[in-house]
Write an enzyme that holds these catalytic residues in place. Structure first.
Site, PDB file in Angstrom:
ATOM      1  N   THR A 186      -5.009  -7.565  10.582  1.00 16.47           N
ATOM      2  CA  THR A 186      -5.404  -6.329  10.082  1.00 16.47           C
ATOM      3  C   THR A 186      -4.936  -5.287  11.004  1.00 16.47           C
ATOM      4  OG1 THR A 186      -7.305  -7.130   9.406  1.00 16.47           O
ATOM      5  CG2 THR A 186      -7.331  -5.173   9.189  1.00 16.47           C
ATOM      6  N   ARG A 240      -0.733 -14.581   4.165  1.00 11.78           N
ATOM      7  CA  ARG A 240      -1.562 -14.117   5.120  1.00 11.78           C
ATOM      8  C   ARG A 240      -0.792 -14.223   6.543  1.00 11.78           C
ATOM      9  NH1 ARG A 240      -6.219 -10.577   4.345  1.00 11.78           N
ATOM     10  NH2 ARG A 240      -7.267 -11.360   6.132  1.00 11.78           N
ATOM     11  N   TYR A 265     -12.549  -3.656  -3.498  1.00 11.97           N
ATOM     12  CA  TYR A 265     -12.954  -4.048  -2.173  1.00 11.97           C
ATOM     13  C   TYR A 265     -14.486  -4.605  -2.238  1.00 11.97           C
ATOM     14  CZ  TYR A 265      -8.910  -2.749   0.374  1.00 11.97           C
ATOM     15  OH  TYR A 265      -7.545  -2.553   0.848  1.00 11.97           O
ATOM     16  N   LYS A 322       0.866  -1.174   0.190  1.00 15.71           N
ATOM     17  CA  LYS A 322      -0.144   0.030   0.008  1.00 15.71           C
ATOM     18  C   LYS A 322       0.687   1.312   0.137  1.00 15.71           C
ATOM     19  CE  LYS A 322      -3.747  -2.335   2.450  1.00 15.71           C
ATOM     20  NZ  LYS A 322      -4.696  -2.241   3.590  1.00 15.71           N
ATOM     21  N   GLU A 350      -9.249 -11.063  -7.411  1.00 17.46           N
ATOM     22  CA  GLU A 350      -8.247  -9.892  -7.212  1.00 17.46           C
ATOM     23  C   GLU A 350      -7.445  -9.702  -8.480  1.00 17.46           C
ATOM     24  OE1 GLU A 350      -8.994  -9.106  -2.647  1.00 17.46           O
ATOM     25  OE2 GLU A 350      -7.320  -9.783  -3.221  1.00 17.46           O
ATOM     26  N   ASN A 368      -1.944  -0.191   7.299  1.00 17.52           N
ATOM     27  CA  ASN A 368      -1.140  -1.374   7.629  1.00 17.52           C
ATOM     28  C   ASN A 368      -0.182  -2.049   6.840  1.00 17.52           C
ATOM     29  OD1 ASN A 368      -3.071  -2.215   5.847  1.00 17.52           O
ATOM     30  ND2 ASN A 368      -4.299  -3.337   7.308  1.00 17.52           N
ATOM     31  N   ARG A 381       3.296  -6.661   9.550  1.00 15.14           N
ATOM     32  CA  ARG A 381       2.173  -5.517  10.050  1.00 15.14           C
ATOM     33  C   ARG A 381       2.746  -5.574  11.369  1.00 15.14           C
ATOM     34  NH1 ARG A 381      -3.537  -7.593   7.607  1.00 15.14           N
ATOM     35  NH2 ARG A 381      -3.705  -6.240   5.655  1.00 15.14           N
TER      36      ARG A 381
HETATM   37  N1  UDP Z   1      -9.689  -1.072   7.576  1.00 10.78           N
HETATM   38  C1  UDP Z   1     -10.037   0.266   8.394  1.00 10.78           C
HETATM   39  N2  UDP Z   1     -10.569   0.377   9.347  1.00 10.78           N
HETATM   40  C2  UDP Z   1     -11.414  -0.942   9.759  1.00 10.78           C
HETATM   41  C3  UDP Z   1     -11.387  -2.063   9.022  1.00 10.78           C
HETATM   42  C4  UDP Z   1     -10.334  -2.087   7.984  1.00 10.78           C
HETATM   43  O1  UDP Z   1      -9.184   1.246   7.908  1.00 10.78           O
HETATM   44  O2  UDP Z   1     -12.224  -0.875  10.910  1.00 10.78           O
HETATM   45  C5  UDP Z   1      -8.858  -1.030   6.262  1.00 10.78           C
HETATM   46  C6  UDP Z   1      -7.764  -1.709   6.583  1.00 10.78           C
HETATM   47  O3  UDP Z   1      -6.410  -0.839   6.076  1.00 10.78           O
HETATM   48  C7  UDP Z   1      -7.846  -3.001   5.861  1.00 10.78           C
HETATM   49  C8  UDP Z   1      -8.779  -2.798   4.805  1.00 10.78           C
HETATM   50  O4  UDP Z   1      -9.516  -1.945   5.359  1.00 10.78           O
HETATM   51  O5  UDP Z   1      -6.532  -3.613   5.582  1.00 10.78           O
HETATM   52  C9  UDP Z   1      -9.425  -4.122   4.417  1.00 10.78           C
HETATM   53  O6  UDP Z   1     -10.102  -4.467   5.580  1.00 10.78           O
HETATM   54  P1  UDP Z   1     -10.026  -6.374   5.760  1.00 10.78           P
HETATM   55  O7  UDP Z   1     -11.035  -6.434   6.842  1.00 10.78           O
HETATM   56  O8  UDP Z   1     -10.258  -6.985   4.446  1.00 10.78           O
HETATM   57  O9  UDP Z   1      -8.773  -6.726   6.238  1.00 10.78           O
HETATM   58  P2  UDP Z   1      -7.424  -7.197   5.642  1.00 10.78           P
HETATM   59  O10 UDP Z   1      -7.798  -8.226   5.001  1.00 10.78           O
HETATM   60  O11 UDP Z   1      -6.672  -6.194   4.928  1.00 10.78           O
HETATM   61  O12 UDP Z   1      -6.375  -7.566   7.040  1.00 10.78           O
HETATM   62 MG    MG Z   2      -9.234  -8.377   3.408  1.00 10.04          MG
END
Ligand code: UDP
Ligand code: MG
Length: 198
Positions: free
Chosen positions: A122, A116, A51, A11, A167, A153, A133
């Site tokens: 996250t 992952r 998304y 990112k 994706e 993150n 992260r």
């Molecule tokens: N995100 C955020 N606030 C939240 C939840 C998610 O800013 O409360 C952002 C964060 O950057 C995250 C992205 O949205 O990486 C996608 O969310 P997801 O739940 O898919 O998390 P990931 O798969 O990236 O761990």
């Molecule tokens: Mg995700």
């Protein structure tokens, strides 16, 4: 199984923190194969498409966000996961279009789950030590929610094989993904290690 592919974005904050090499190193050294790579500044349309590929994502991320507020004893912007999910999507659009990103496709056994695991959870505050992260950034829902921005993150990584395929199809044209042999594949996957001795 060794052909499983996953999709990764470094990112905008990851680029600005000079972490491209560090991230690539972590995926390379575990034995994954880089089969697609490019750099671009994403458009708002692409981020929205990305998304919302999973029609359930808005609701799921809304629930996760509400949970984050509740666990801090705060009131979420809305009790409706869809409304809260849309708020997350809005801040994500700003975040993901703020500068260049690196887009990658990695291939190998269990690629989705392995990536992952290396990326971590996250929220950087609670991501495991040893993950990208967890090791390279200190953001939290507390900080990001208070000022109304996305949690920074560093990385996006697909959450399932289905998500990865969708994706990859969205971000890469088929000819941008390369089919080739890495010499180390023999050591990772061959039944007999009989190519070592002369
Ligand atoms: N995100 C955020 N606030 C939240 C939840 C998610 O800013 O409360 C952002 C964060 O950057 C995250 C992205 O949205 O990486 C996608 O969310 P997801 O739940 O898919 O998390 P990931 O798969 O990236 O761990
Ligand atoms: Mg995700």
């Amino acid at each position: 199984m060794q052909k499983e592919k996953t999709f990764v974005i470094i990112k905008p904050d990851g680029i600005q923190r000079s972490l491209i090499g560090e991230v690539v190193k972590r995926f390379e050294r575990i034995g994954l194969k880089l089969v697609g790579l490019k750099m671009q500044i994403p458009t708002i349309e692409m981020v929205e498409k990305h998304y919302t590929l999973d029609p359930e994502w808005l609701r799921k991320v809304g629930e996760k966000s509400i949970q984050g507020y509740v666990s801090k004893g705060q009131t979420p912007p809305s009790a409706d996961p869809l409304v809260t999910g849309n708020k997350v999507l809005d801040v994500l659009k700003k975040y993901m279009t703020s500068g260049p990103v690196v887009i990658m496709c990695w291939q190998g056994a269990h690629a989705v789950g392995i990536v992952r695991k290396i990326v971590g959870g996250t929220e950087p505050l609670t991501s495991d030590v040893g993950t990208i992260r967890g090791d390279f950034v200190l953001d939290s829902y507390q900080i990001s929610d208070t000022v109304g921005r996305a949690i920074r993150n560093l990385i996006h990584a697909s959450g399932s094989v289905e998500e990865a395929n969708n994706e990859i199809n969205l971000w890469f044209r088929p000819e941008e993904l390369l089919n080739y042999r890495l010499i180390q594949d023999a050591i990772l996957y061959d039944v007999n290690l009989d190519s070592i001795l002369e």
